[in-house]
Write a protein that holds these residues in place. Structure first.
Motif, PDB file in Angstrom:
ATOM      1  N   LEU A 198       1.025  -0.987   0.406  1.00  0.00           N
ATOM      2  CA  LEU A 198       0.317   0.071   0.001  1.00  0.00           C
ATOM      3  C   LEU A 198       0.504   1.236   0.097  1.00  0.00           C
ATOM      4  N   PHE A 199       1.818   1.631   0.636  1.00  0.00           N
ATOM      5  CA  PHE A 199       3.060   2.522   0.821  1.00  0.00           C
ATOM      6  C   PHE A 199       2.929   3.204  -0.336  1.00  0.00           C
ATOM      7  N   LEU A 200       3.825   1.661  -0.455  1.00  0.00           N
ATOM      8  CA  LEU A 200       4.683   2.029  -1.440  1.00  0.00           C
ATOM      9  C   LEU A 200       3.747   2.243  -2.689  1.00  0.00           C
ATOM     10  N   ASP A 201       2.676   1.735  -3.382  1.00  0.00           N
ATOM     11  CA  ASP A 201       2.204   2.645  -4.172  1.00  0.00           C
ATOM     12  C   ASP A 201       1.676   3.087  -3.977  1.00  0.00           C
ATOM     13  N   THR A 202       1.491   3.788  -3.309  1.00  0.00           N
ATOM     14  CA  THR A 202       0.954   5.658  -2.894  1.00  0.00           C
ATOM     15  C   THR A 202       1.948   6.331  -3.378  1.00  0.00           C
ATOM     16  N   MET A 203       3.310   6.119  -3.144  1.00  0.00           N
ATOM     17  CA  MET A 203       4.609   6.946  -3.609  1.00  0.00           C
ATOM     18  C   MET A 203       4.332   6.907  -4.883  1.00  0.00           C
ATOM     19  N   LEU A 204       4.268   5.497  -5.364  1.00  0.00           N
ATOM     20  CA  LEU A 204       4.872   5.172  -7.159  1.00  0.00           C
ATOM     21  C   LEU A 204       3.713   6.523  -7.388  1.00  0.00           C
ATOM     22  N   HIS A 205       2.159   5.789  -7.348  1.00  0.00           N
ATOM     23  CA  HIS A 205       1.121   6.919  -8.278  1.00  0.00           C
ATOM     24  C   HIS A 205       1.829   7.929  -7.902  1.00  0.00           C
ATOM     25  N   ILE A 206       1.879   9.074  -6.409  1.00  0.00           N
ATOM     26  CA  ILE A 206       2.156  10.063  -6.713  1.00  0.00           C
ATOM     27  C   ILE A 206       2.988  10.721  -7.517  1.00  0.00           C
ATOM     28  N   GLY A 207       4.118  10.029  -8.171  1.00  0.00           N
ATOM     29  CA  GLY A 207       4.996  10.381  -8.785  1.00  0.00           C
ATOM     30  C   GLY A 207       4.769  10.505 -10.025  1.00  0.00           C
ATOM     31  N   THR A 208       3.696   9.546 -10.413  1.00  0.00           N
ATOM     32  CA  THR A 208       2.942   9.679 -11.975  1.00  0.00           C
ATOM     33  C   THR A 208       1.889  11.025 -12.021  1.00  0.00           C
ATOM     34  N   LEU A 209       1.158  10.640 -10.436  1.00  0.00           N
ATOM     35  CA  LEU A 209       0.245  12.754 -10.864  1.00  0.00           C
ATOM     36  C   LEU A 209       1.458  13.173 -10.629  1.00  0.00           C
ATOM     37  N   LEU A 210       2.478  13.421 -10.156  1.00  0.00           N
ATOM     38  CA  LEU A 210       3.035  15.015 -10.411  1.00  0.00           C
ATOM     39  C   LEU A 210       3.609  15.011 -12.193  1.00  0.00           C
ATOM     40  N   ALA A 211       3.603  13.270 -12.862  1.00  0.00           N
ATOM     41  CA  ALA A 211       4.470  13.420 -13.693  1.00  0.00           C
ATOM     42  C   ALA A 211       3.074  14.019 -15.001  1.00  0.00           C
ATOM     43  N   VAL A 212       1.876  13.762 -14.436  1.00  0.00           N
ATOM     44  CA  VAL A 212       0.655  14.172 -15.752  1.00  0.00           C
ATOM     45  C   VAL A 212       0.272  15.509 -15.447  1.00  0.00           C
ATOM     46  N   ILE A 213       0.454  16.283 -14.458  1.00  0.00           N
ATOM     47  CA  ILE A 213       0.450  17.620 -13.705  1.00  0.00           C
ATOM     48  C   ILE A 213       1.065  18.364 -13.960  1.00  0.00           C
ATOM     49  N   VAL A 214       2.499  17.897 -14.508  1.00  0.00           N
ATOM     50  CA  VAL A 214       3.744  19.060 -15.074  1.00  0.00           C
ATOM     51  C   VAL A 214       3.072  19.227 -16.678  1.00  0.00           C
ATOM     52  N   VAL A 215       2.765  17.925 -17.150  1.00  0.00           N
ATOM     53  CA  VAL A 215       1.984  17.431 -18.891  1.00  0.00           C
ATOM     54  C   VAL A 215       0.851  18.992 -18.995  1.00  0.00           C
ATOM     55  N   TYR A 216      -0.056  18.809 -18.298  1.00  0.00           N
ATOM     56  CA  TYR A 216      -1.137  19.191 -18.028  1.00  0.00           C
ATOM     57  C   TYR A 216      -1.168  20.479 -16.933  1.00  0.00           C
ATOM     58  N   LYS A 217      -0.040  20.921 -16.838  1.00  0.00           N
ATOM     59  CA  LYS A 217       0.032  22.233 -16.113  1.00  0.00           C
ATOM     60  C   LYS A 217      -1.306  23.515 -16.653  1.00  0.00           C
ATOM     61  N   ASN A 218      -0.463  23.430 -18.002  1.00  0.00           N
ATOM     62  CA  ASN A 218      -1.693  24.853 -18.762  1.00  0.00           C
ATOM     63  C   ASN A 218      -3.380  24.452 -18.428  1.00  0.00           C
ATOM     64  N   GLU A 219      -3.677  23.130 -18.507  1.00  0.00           N
ATOM     65  CA  GLU A 219      -5.081  23.130 -18.665  1.00  0.00           C
ATOM     66  C   GLU A 219      -5.283  23.206 -17.360  1.00  0.00           C
ATOM     67  N   LEU A 220      -4.511  22.664 -16.320  1.00  0.00           N
ATOM     68  CA  LEU A 220      -5.347  22.612 -14.988  1.00  0.00           C
ATOM     69  C   LEU A 220      -6.215  23.996 -14.516  1.00  0.00           C
ATOM     70  N   LEU A 221      -4.151  24.583 -14.878  1.00  0.00           N
ATOM     71  CA  LEU A 221      -4.616  26.274 -15.001  1.00  0.00           C
ATOM     72  C   LEU A 221      -6.384  27.354 -15.555  1.00  0.00           C
ATOM     73  N   GLN A 222      -6.140  26.473 -16.786  1.00  0.00           N
ATOM     74  CA  GLN A 222      -7.725  26.871 -17.033  1.00  0.00           C
ATOM     75  C   GLN A 222      -8.791  26.122 -16.352  1.00  0.00           C
ATOM     76  N   ILE A 223      -8.756  25.002 -15.725  1.00  0.00           N
ATOM     77  CA  ILE A 223      -9.818  24.590 -15.503  1.00  0.00           C
ATOM     78  C   ILE A 223     -10.270  25.367 -13.926  1.00  0.00           C
ATOM     79  N   ILE A 224      -8.440  25.943 -13.064  1.00  0.00           N
ATOM     80  CA  ILE A 224      -9.062  26.177 -12.180  1.00  0.00           C
ATOM     81  C   ILE A 224      -9.295  28.414 -11.638  1.00  0.00           C
ATOM     82  N   LYS A 225      -9.273  28.351 -12.608  1.00  0.00           N
ATOM     83  CA  LYS A 225      -9.401  29.401 -13.834  1.00  0.00           C
ATOM     84  C   LYS A 225     -10.832  29.569 -13.752  1.00  0.00           C
TER      85      LYS A 225
END
Length: 262
Positions: free
Chosen positions: A44-71
C-alpha cells in the motif's frame, strides 16, 4: 520493515512511470515486479508513493489545462473531466473490497492482460476518426469514463481502455491519448486519497524513506516521458504492438500460474 533496495525502488518507479501511460497496465506490471523481487508485502505505502510520482508527472504535462480549470471551474473542460470520472467513482466505491482482494491474489491478471490486448487490437482496427478536443461531447466523456471504470481490475490497462474508447468514439489518435491522460488526473488523485485513508487506519508497511523517495522520483520522471512519448507515438503508430505484447505477457503469466511457478 520491508527491505526495498534503492535499485529495486528505482526499477519499480520506472515500471510504474512507463506503464501508467503506455497501455500495458501499471498495476499488473507492478504486481509482477514486486513478486519477482520478493516484495509482495511492500504494497500500500509503496504503491501510493509510486502513484504520487505519476500524478506529479501528468500535472506537469497538463499544467496549462489545470490552470484553465482553476480559472474556469465550471467551464466545458472541467465538466468533461467530472462527467468522465463519475463511472470510475461509482464502480470504485461499490466494488472496492472485491477488486482489492482480486488485486492481492493476482489470480486473474494473466487473463486481464489478454483482455486488454483484444480491446487495443479492436480499437486500432476501427476506421480513424477526426474529432479533436473542441469536438468532445459529454456523451464522449461518459463513454470513455465507463471504459476507465473497467480498468479497476489490476491488469486491465486504464490508459489502454480510455484510449481505445476515444478511438471508438471517433477521436483522432492524438486526442484520444491526450484526453485519456488528462482524465487520469482525478482518478489517480482519488486513488491516492483512498490509499491514504487505508494507511490512517493502520494498513501500512514500513519502507525506508530513501527508497520511497527514489521510487517516487523515478516514477515521476519516467511517467513524464511516457505521457509525451505516447501522445507523439499515436500520431502515426499502431496500438497493435502493445496488444501483441500484453497477449504474450498474459499467456506467459497464465502458463506460469497453471504450472505453479508464479
Amino acid at each position: 520493515m520491508v527491505l526495498l533496495s534503492k535499485i529495486e525502488a528505482f526499477i519499480l518507479g520506472i515500471i510504474q512511470g512507463l506503464t501508467e501511460f503506455i497501455p500495458i497496465s501499471s498495476t499488473g506490471h507492478l504486481y509482477i515486479g514486486r513478486h519477482l523481487f520478493g516484495l509482495d508485502e511492500a504494497g500500500l505505502f509503496l504503491d501510493t508513493m509510486l502513484h504520487i510520482g505519476t500524478l506529479l508527472a501528468v500535472i506537469v504535462v497538463y499544467k496549462n489545462e489545470l490552470l484553465q480549470i482553476i480559472k474556469k471551474p465550471f467551464g466545458k473542460l472541467s465538466m468533461l473531466l467530472i462527467v468522465g470520472t463519475i463511472p470510475a467513482v461509482i464502480i470504485g466505491f461499490a466494488f472496492n473490497d472485491l477488486f482489492e482482494s482480486i488485486s492481492k491474489t493476482g489470480v486473474t491478471i494473466g487473463w486481464e492482460f489478454i483482455f486488454t490486448g483484444f480491446i487495443l487490437w479492436m480499437a486500432d482496427s476501427v476506421k480513424k476518426g477526426a474529432k479533436q478536443m473542441h469536438d468532445l461531447s459529454y456523451g464522449d466523456a461518459i463513454f470513455i469514463g465507463s471504459f476507465q471504470a473497467a480498468a479497476i481490475f489490476p491488469a486491465v490497462s486504464r490508459s489502454g481502455l480510455t484510449i481505445a474508447a476515444g478511438l471508438f468514439r471517433k477521436l483522432d489518435r492524438e486526442t484520444a491519448a491526450y484526453f485519456s491522460f488528462l482524465l487520469s488526473i482525478p482518478v489517480i488523485a482519488g486513488g491516492i486519497v483512498m490509499k491514504f485513508g487505508d494507511m490512517v487506519n493502520g494498513h501500512i508497511e514500513a519502507v525506508s524513506l530513501g527508497s520511497l523517495l527514489i521510487a517516487t522520483l523515478s516514477s515521476a520522471l519516467f511517467g513524464y516521458f511516457a505521457v509525451v512519448w505516447m501522445i507523439n507515438f499515436l500520431k502515426k503508430k499502431s496500438l497493435k504492438v502493445f496488444a501483441v505484447y500484453v497477449w504474450i505477457l498474459g499467456l506467459t503469466v497464465v502458463l506460469l500460474q497453471v504450472t505453479g511457478v508464479f
